[in-house]
Design a protein around this motif. Structure first.
Motif: not given
Length: 117
Positions: A14-19, A90-94, A97-107
């Motif tokens: 659910l969190f993944g779908i929302f992010a 644009y750098a979007f960071v997903i 909670p309690y997990f790592d951050q996942y950056p997505i670089d978008y151009a």
């Protein structure tokens, strides 16, 4: 008992779908802003990169997006018009909670014709 075993996976899903949806919304908003900025450049060919950046930043801040870099590359005149290439990065960071951050670089790039003045 089975639900207790499956519930953590369902919550993460659910969190993944929302992010993922939030990231797609941000990407779509950046693209839309770049297209409206390119229309402003078509209407007034003399706009500088800082003026286009200001137009885009104003629109993106209204949508809640920050740190978007907009650049312009204009080709030399050929056949009575020039081509302008507007690129937004644009750098979007997903964040989970309690997990790592996942950056997505978008151009994304929008190319528009400019009538020679």
């Amino acid at each position: 008992m089975e639900f207790a075993l499956i519930a953590p996976f369902l919550i993460v899903l659910l969190f993944g779908i929302f992010a993922f949806g939030w990231a797609l919304n941000a990407m779509s908003s950046v693209r839309y802003t770049l297209e409206t900025s390119s229309r402003a450049l078509q209407m007034k060919n003399s706009l500088t990169q800082s003026e286009i950046q200001a137009i885009a930043t104003q629109k993106l801040l209204a949508m809640g997006l920050k740190n978007v870099n907009v650049t312009i590359a204009i080709d030399p005149p050929s056949g009575g018009f020039r081509m302008a290439h507007l690129t937004a990065r644009y750098a979007f960071v997903i964040e989970f909670p309690y997990f790592d951050q996942y950056p997505i670089d978008y151009a994304t790039t929008v190319t528009v014709p400019l009538v020679a003045s």
